[in-house]
Design an enzyme around this catalytic site. Structure first.
Site: not given
Length: 299
Positions: A118, A122, A148
């Protein structure tokens, strides 16, 4: 006459100082505009609704998506790409938007659930009187799934993104990823190894959704639906590059006049200005992080 002349000179002096101040807080020209090399794409030809169709409205080729208590909304490119230029003009909602994420990103999450790549732009919602934060991020082969391993760089923009449309873009090639705002490079993420760079085909997405658990000051402020609906407007869609089905001869657009990629000296100067004046977080300089998981930071 003398007093009038002094007053005029004083006003002129103030205007000069004001102009200098404004220029001091605006990036220098990058000297090259890659968005001008890519034509606009009709939304219906290039994209489809992904979720929340009742929270999506088209006015000519301008798309409005919104979040309320019942749902958010998202869209997805029809084609997967293995490189290219991906952008849109976006205008954000003013006021209280804490907990709300508005995004434009590349992903292959649906093709590789639990092990996906990805590349994110944002906008992290905010509270009254505080600016939006623009977050860029790169995930590789599942680093966004479960454990993560984000590669976040965050910026406070040098303009108000709620006042007008601005162009935000990702240029992804086999050698590098460059994030751009109004054609100004704000971040360059070079390929240093196959293990730290996304190489599998991805689709272009846009969405608005509730991320109250982390979006605004690490979840301190949540989405407050008394301010609903939360809206985002997109137009001037651009998606041009090598699709997953293109021949090996397909060569992606460059962010600079150099066919081999990279940035010009002038583009580097503009990016350095942004990272000096507007960057508020760099994962490589977060010494609480385990950088054995992000080897690109020390190579």
């Amino acid at each position: 006459m003398g007093n009038s002349l002094i007053s005029l000179l004083s006003i002129f002096h103030l205007l000069v100082l004001w102009g200098s101040s404004v220029n001091a807080y605006w990036p220098p020209s990058p000297g090259y505009w890659p968005s001008s090399k890519v034509g606009s794409l009709n939304f219906y030809k290039g994209f489809r609704n992904l979720w929340g169709p009742q929270h999506q409205r088209m006015d000519q080729n301008a798309l409005t998506i919104w979040l309320d208590r019942t749902s958010g909304s998202g869209f997805k490119s029809v084609k997967p790409f293995r490189s290219g230029y991906f952008g849109a003009n976006i205008k954000l909602q003013p006021g209280y938007t804490a907990g709300v994420i508005t995004s434009l990103y590349l992903s292959n999450n649906e093709a590789h659930p639990g092990f996906h790549d990805e590349v994110d732009i944002e906008f992290l919602g905010t509270t009254f009187g505080k600016p939006y934060t623009l977050q860029t991020n790169v995930y590789i082969r599942g680093s966004g799934d479960g454990k993560i391993i984000g590669r976040e760089m965050k910026f406070r923009l040098w303009f108000d993104p709620t006042k007008d449309f601005h162009h935000y873009a990702i240029l992804w090639s086999p050698r590098e990823i460059i994030f751009l705002v109004d054609d100004i490079p704000i971040r360059r993420y070079p390929k240093k190894s196959a293990s730290t760079f996304p190489l599998r085909p991805m689709w272009l997405y846009g969405s608005i959704w509730d991320a109250s658990s982390w979006a605004t000051e690490d979840g301190k402020y949540k989405a407050d639906y008394k301010y609903q609906p939360f809206t985002a407007k997109y137009t001037n869609f651009k998606a041009l590059g090598c699709t997953a089905y293109s021949s090996a001869r397909c060569y992606p657009l460059s962010a600079s006049p150099y066919r081999s990629g990279g940035l010009t000296r002038q583009q580097h100067q503009a990016m350095r200005w942004v990272q000096t004046h507007s960057m508020v977080y760099n994962y490589c300089k977060d010494y609480k992080r385990d950088h054995s998981l992000t080897p690109e930071c020390w190579r």
